[in-house]
Design an enzyme around this catalytic site. Structure first.
Site, PDB file in Angstrom:
ATOM      1  N   PHE B   4       0.841  -1.197   0.000  1.00 52.76           N
ATOM      2  CA  PHE B   4       0.000   0.000   0.000  1.00 52.76           C
ATOM      3  C   PHE B   4       0.878   1.249   0.000  1.00 52.76           C
ATOM      4  CE2 PHE B   4      -3.665   2.628   1.546  1.00 52.76           C
ATOM      5  CZ  PHE B   4      -4.500   2.330   0.482  1.00 52.76           C
ATOM      6  N   LYS B 107       9.000  -5.252 -10.171  1.00 54.28           N
ATOM      7  CA  LYS B 107      10.037  -5.647 -11.128  1.00 54.28           C
ATOM      8  C   LYS B 107      10.854  -6.847 -10.661  1.00 54.28           C
ATOM      9  CE  LYS B 107      11.737  -1.354 -11.312  1.00 54.28           C
ATOM     10  NZ  LYS B 107      10.828  -0.270 -10.982  1.00 54.28           N
ATOM     11  N   VAL B 134       7.127  -1.941 -16.489  1.00 57.54           N
ATOM     12  CA  VAL B 134       7.951  -1.143 -17.410  1.00 57.54           C
ATOM     13  C   VAL B 134       7.168   0.022 -18.000  1.00 57.54           C
ATOM     14  CG1 VAL B 134       9.583  -2.947 -18.073  1.00 57.54           C
ATOM     15  CG2 VAL B 134       7.453  -2.724 -19.312  1.00 57.54           C
ATOM     16  N   GLY B 136       5.771   2.633 -16.976  1.00 55.45           N
ATOM     17  CA  GLY B 136       4.617   3.234 -16.288  1.00 55.45           C
ATOM     18  C   GLY B 136       3.324   3.147 -17.052  1.00 55.45           C
ATOM     19  N   GLY B 189      11.491  15.547  -5.996  1.00 57.22           N
ATOM     20  CA  GLY B 189      10.957  14.213  -5.743  1.00 57.22           C
ATOM     21  C   GLY B 189      11.076  13.290  -6.939  1.00 57.22           C
ATOM     22  N   GLU B 192      15.347   9.552  -5.870  1.00 57.59           N
ATOM     23  CA  GLU B 192      15.316   9.100  -4.485  1.00 57.59           C
ATOM     24  C   GLU B 192      16.573   9.556  -3.766  1.00 57.59           C
ATOM     25  OE1 GLU B 192      14.416   4.869  -4.258  1.00 57.59           O
ATOM     26  OE2 GLU B 192      13.329   5.114  -6.143  1.00 57.59           O
ATOM     27  N   LYS B 207      14.359  -3.263 -16.542  1.00 61.61           N
ATOM     28  CA  LYS B 207      13.203  -3.166 -17.434  1.00 61.61           C
ATOM     29  C   LYS B 207      13.513  -3.756 -18.814  1.00 61.61           C
ATOM     30  CE  LYS B 207      11.429   0.858 -14.995  1.00 61.61           C
ATOM     31  NZ  LYS B 207      11.615   2.320 -14.859  1.00 61.61           N
ATOM     32  N   GLY B 301       4.717   7.544 -11.356  1.00 57.93           N
ATOM     33  CA  GLY B 301       3.642   8.325 -10.774  1.00 57.93           C
ATOM     34  C   GLY B 301       2.559   7.395 -10.265  1.00 57.93           C
TER      35      GLY B 301
END
Lengths: 169, 324
Positions: B4, B107, B134, B136, B189, B192, B207, B301
């Site tokens: 989550f 992944k 992969v 998004g 953002g 990381e 990927k 996202g």
């Protein structure tokens, strides 16, 4: 293939230009350009001057010239450009201090490729430099081999080589 | 639904907003679980999670949910572990062995165990889908299995990592150094705290492994990919490439018939379709019938990734759900 440009003179008679150029295809070559200049000095009234660029298999140039002379052509000027293929790559690292002369030499001494341009930016002594290196080679396959030589040298010298996308033969 | 985080919360908020005919009967984060056969109260769970609390009962583990939960399809969106693929791989195996369909955005298990998991799914008569692993939001897996039916894919080129593409874009646009562009990416953002996987090309390589193994049914591993990152790129190098009307981008490339499988910074013409800006992803497939096709879209996202997961869930629901 070799690219050759030449300036020819021949008599201004019907069919002469066709006869003069026939040896090009006979020796396995291709005509890339024919430039016919009419503004010549008129003292040689019945002579025309033509500039041509041809692409020719290696080692056939002497034969071509002989055959052209047999057709009554006078060769005024001759220039060869052996290295038809061009590829630019980027290098990042300590390019200068890892013997740049050697890096360039290793490609030049292959015999089928040469470094034709090198532009380098050196920000500060301890920081990595960036350079754009342009290689010219005799064929697409020799270009791939030359780039492989550069990769090898770069591995030894810890230089990052950035290759162009989709230009491999 | 197991996991989550960003993706899981994205899916929950979409399901609250749109009636897609789906019911979440159980949910788990890493420390707790919640099972409600008639549907979990998503608003309540989201509120608890955003308040910094666990989603359910700490006496119920994610594994309990996978093993005992009442569900038709497992949505596996827990964090990726690329070394071991665990605990996600175990969750997926368990669900498959119970005869449940699986949709994953993870992944780890897909890059490491695709062949095995596919075989297990086949023998249990269930579906395993992983569109979200992969590119998004780009529905590349759907394109490959449906839109490009009958084609043979010859090669694949892609900008598969949004963080490194953002950094290279900012270096080119503003002449920033790598460190400056990385700092900006962190601030926004986009990167990381530890950006190693992104900037070293590892994420893109993972990927590429997933895509290659899916397209060509190979058994490629991460170690088989030649990987060079973008952390050595200088603004000078980008400027020098601009003199050639080119720029530098991190390109994943697979051409099986020439034995090429690599993720490397490349010199690429500025008007090339793969030159996309910011965090966008792009992928070019060259096929024997359709020629070259390029897809561009958001690579990450919460809602964008949820889009890919939901697309997979509905695909299975419409074609394979019992009673459908």
């Amino acid at each position: 293939m070799v690219q050759v440009s030449m300036k020819l003179e021949m008599s201004d008679t019907p069919g002469q230009l066709v006869r003069a150029l026939k040896p090009v295809s006979d020796t396995g070559g291709n005509i890339i350009a024919v430039i016919h200049q009419r503004e010549e000095r008129r003292e040689k009234k019945d002579i025309i001057s033509v500039q041509i660029v041809v692409e020719l298999p290696e080692g056939r140039l002497e034969e071509l010239l002989a055959r052209m002379r047999d057709q009554g052509v006078s060769i005024q000027r001759l220039g060869t450009q052996r290295l038809l293929h061009r590829r630019s790559l980027i290098m990042i690292g300590h390019i200068m201090h890892t013997d740049l002369t050697d890096t360039v030499d290793r490609i030049d001494k292959t015999g089928f490729a040469e470094v034709s341009e090198l532009e380098m930016i050196m920000p500060a002594i301890s920081e990595p430099s960036s350079a754009r290196i342009t290689i010219r080679a005799t064929s697409a396959e020799s270009m791939d081999r030359a780039v492989e030589v550069l990769r090898e040298v770069a591995r030894e010298k810890d230089i990052l080589v950035i290759e162009p996308l989709g230009e491999e033969s | 639904m197991i996991g989550f985080g960003t993706v899981g919360q994205g899916i929950a908020s979409v399901l609250m907003r749109k009636d897609l005919g789906l019911t979440i009967t159980a949910i788990a984060d890493s420390r707790s679980g919640l099972m409600r056969d008639d549907g979990v109260d998503l608003a309540g769970v989201l509120e608890r999670k955003r308040g910094g609390f666990v989603v359910g009962d700490v006496g119920i583990s994610p594994m309990d949910v996978v093993k005992r939960g009442e569900y038709d399809l497992l949505v596996e969106v827990s964090p990726t572990n690329i070394q071991t693929a665990e605990p996600a791989a175990t969750f997926i195996r368990e669900a498959i062995s119970r005869g449940k369909h699986v949709v994953s955005s993870n992944k780890g298990p897909i890059a490491l165990h695709l062949k095995e998991l596919r075989r297990a799914a086949l023998s249990h008569g269930v579906q395993l889908r992983y569109e979200a692993t992969v590119c998004g939001a780009i529905p590349i897996m759907h394109v490959l299995e449906e839109g490009l039916r009958g084609n043979s894919v010859k090669s694949l080129h892609g900008v598969l990592n949004g963080t490194s593409n953002f950094i290279l874009t900012r270096m080119a646009e503003e002449g920033l150094t790598y460190d400056q562009a990385l700092a900006e990416a962190r601030e926004m953002g986009v990167a990381e705290a530890d950006p190693t996987y992104d900037v070293k090309g590892i994420d893109a390589a993972i990927k590429l492994v997933i895509l290659s193994n899916t397209i060509w049914e190979t058994d490629l591993r991460l170690e088989d990919v030649v990987v060079t990152g973008i952390d050595q790129i200088t603004p000078d190098a980008i400027r020098l490439s601009e003199d050639e009307d080119a720029t530098i981008r991190l390109i994943a490339e697979a051409i099986p018939e020439r034995g090429i499988c690599r993720v490397t910074p490349r010199l690429i013409p500025r008007n090339h379709p793969l030159v996309v800006n910011g965090t966008l992803n792009a992928i070019t497939l060259t096929t024997d019938l359709a020629g070259a096709l390029t897809f561009v879209g958001k690579g990450a996202g919460s809602i964008e990734t949820a889009s890919a997961v939901i697309g997979d869930i509905l695909h299975i629901k419409e074609r394979y759900a019992r009673g459908a």
